[in-house]
Design a protein around this motif. Structure first.
Motif, PDB file in Angstrom:
ATOM      1  N   PRO A   1      81.107  20.099  89.103  1.00  0.00           N
ATOM      2  CA  PRO A   1      81.182  19.339  90.363  1.00  0.00           C
ATOM      3  C   PRO A   1      81.034  19.544  91.765  1.00  0.00           C
TER       4      PRO A   1
ATOM      5  N   ALA B   1      88.491  19.696  89.615  1.00  0.00           N
ATOM      6  CA  ALA B   1      87.243  19.174  89.705  1.00  0.00           C
ATOM      7  C   ALA B   1      86.066  19.210  88.644  1.00  0.00           C
ATOM      8  N   GLU B   2      86.543  20.124  88.072  1.00  0.00           N
ATOM      9  CA  GLU B   2      85.833  20.081  86.461  1.00  0.00           C
ATOM     10  C   GLU B   2      85.983  19.629  85.149  1.00  0.00           C
TER      11      GLU B   2
ATOM     12  N   ARG C   1      86.488  19.691  79.243  1.00  0.00           N
ATOM     13  CA  ARG C   1      86.859  19.875  81.069  1.00  0.00           C
ATOM     14  C   ARG C   1      88.121  18.569  81.028  1.00  0.00           C
TER      15      ARG C   1
ATOM     16  N   HIS D   1      85.841  18.958  94.748  1.00  0.00           N
ATOM     17  CA  HIS D   1      86.322  20.062  95.229  1.00  0.00           C
ATOM     18  C   HIS D   1      87.261  19.065  96.222  1.00  0.00           C
TER      19      HIS D   1
ATOM     20  N   GLU E   1      94.498  26.024  81.007  1.00  0.00           N
ATOM     21  CA  GLU E   1      93.618  26.219  80.897  1.00  0.00           C
ATOM     22  C   GLU E   1      93.413  26.922  79.525  1.00  0.00           C
TER      23      GLU E   1
ATOM     24  N   THR F   1      93.112  23.323  91.403  1.00  0.00           N
ATOM     25  CA  THR F   1      91.597  22.585  91.923  1.00  0.00           C
ATOM     26  C   THR F   1      90.759  22.854  91.512  1.00  0.00           C
ATOM     27  N   ASN F   2      90.478  23.575  90.574  1.00  0.00           N
ATOM     28  CA  ASN F   2      89.896  23.769  89.589  1.00  0.00           C
ATOM     29  C   ASN F   2      89.874  22.942  88.557  1.00  0.00           C
TER      30      ASN F   2
ATOM     31  N   ARG G   1      94.412  26.953  93.674  1.00  0.00           N
ATOM     32  CA  ARG G   1      92.990  26.869  93.341  1.00  0.00           C
ATOM     33  C   ARG G   1      92.508  26.617  92.376  1.00  0.00           C
ATOM     34  N   ARG G   2      93.245  27.696  91.148  1.00  0.00           N
ATOM     35  CA  ARG G   2      93.508  27.633  89.936  1.00  0.00           C
ATOM     36  C   ARG G   2      93.078  25.957  89.025  1.00  0.00           C
TER      37      ARG G   2
END
Lengths: 183, 183
Positions: free
Chosen positions: B132, B126-127, B73, B137, B68, B122-123, B119-120
């Motif tokens: 996305p 996905a991004e 990306r 996802h 992060e 996966t994001n 979840r983070r």
């Protein structure tokens, strides 16, 4: 009581308690009948498990035979992938539960047909690469178990047609198959 | 008895009986000690489960925070993927067992940190796609669960460095990241 009611109850209990954690007694309790009533339909736990996975066995067998009958590594892998996604989406309550369940892995490995069919399916996907080696099999394994898991409860809000498209697209990319628009 | 012995016994039993099917009593039996001896180290089943997944939590947290913090990306997804493969290969006895185990999914979802970290993660994958949507996802989900499953018992004969290379390569292809030679 209809045989299918027992199979549906077994699948619900597998999702809650895993295959190893589910007994014939628990299936009886779930349906409010005696263990003897369960035994009337299924001689043993193995017998019940085989009945639960029967639609998966039939679907995988059809897929593997159809794919193996084709010529060309890409056509065979494409047919195997498309067929596998259809089997997964047709058995969404069951397959994601089985994938990764240690008790289920044992069951599938010792099942007279399922172990063999899974190996042939893996080979069909691995052989996109003319010299697959361990890499081809690892890739096939990621694709098959990833698709089975991703069709599980977390995706239950997704439209089945959209889910199907994205599972196929991801599988094709990972395997190095040509991706197609609108399929 | 050292705390780690209890954690190792728990992981062995999860693989055999699933998370839901493993009790503190069974862990005591496995080690030939009383349930009270298990309770001396872990107040409850939840307490023990949290201790078992602690190395995974630490690894995922490090991966998610590092990814992060990056710009771009592709760089973020690449860092997330590489970190996840390292966490999986560092926890090969545990993660493939947890992936797909319904009891474990519940545990991970209700864990104060693991649900959020997953979840983070996966994001981040996905991004790769600037927009996305559900496809991104679903793709991330296939990659994460596929990698975790494929590192399981079936691949235990594979050389870890070769396995790592193929898992990364498959993940990059599926996500549409540039593949690199020799990484």
């Amino acid at each position: 009581m209809a045989r299918q009611k027992f199979l549906d109850a077994a699948i619900r209990l597998f999702a809650r308690h895993s295959v190893a954690g589910t007994s014939l007694q628990m299936i009886g309790d779930e349906l409010g009948v005696t263990k003897a009533a369960v035994h009337h339909h299924f001689r043993s736990r193995e017998d019940l498990l085989a009945a639960v996975v029967e639609p998966v066995r039939v679907g995988l067998r059809e897929t593997v035979l159809a794919a193996e009958a084709l010529r060309g590594r890409h056509a065979r892998a494409e047919r195997a992938l498309t067929g596998f996604v259809a089997v997964v989406l047709g058995n969404r309550e069951l397959l994601p539960v089985l994938t990764g369940d240690p008790g289920a892995a044992e069951l599938l490995g010792s099942h007279p047909d399922l172990g063999d069919l899974t190996r042939r399916l893996t080979n069909l996907l691995a052989e996109v690469d003319p010299d697959p080696g361990p890499g081809g099999h690892i890739r096939a394994d990621v694709v098959l178990s990833g698709i089975a898991c991703a069709a599980g409860p977390r995706s239950h809000g997704a439209d089945p047609a959209i889910l199907r498209g994205h599972l196929l697209d991801t599988g094709r990319r990972a395997l190095g198959l040509r991706t197609r628009k609108g399929s």
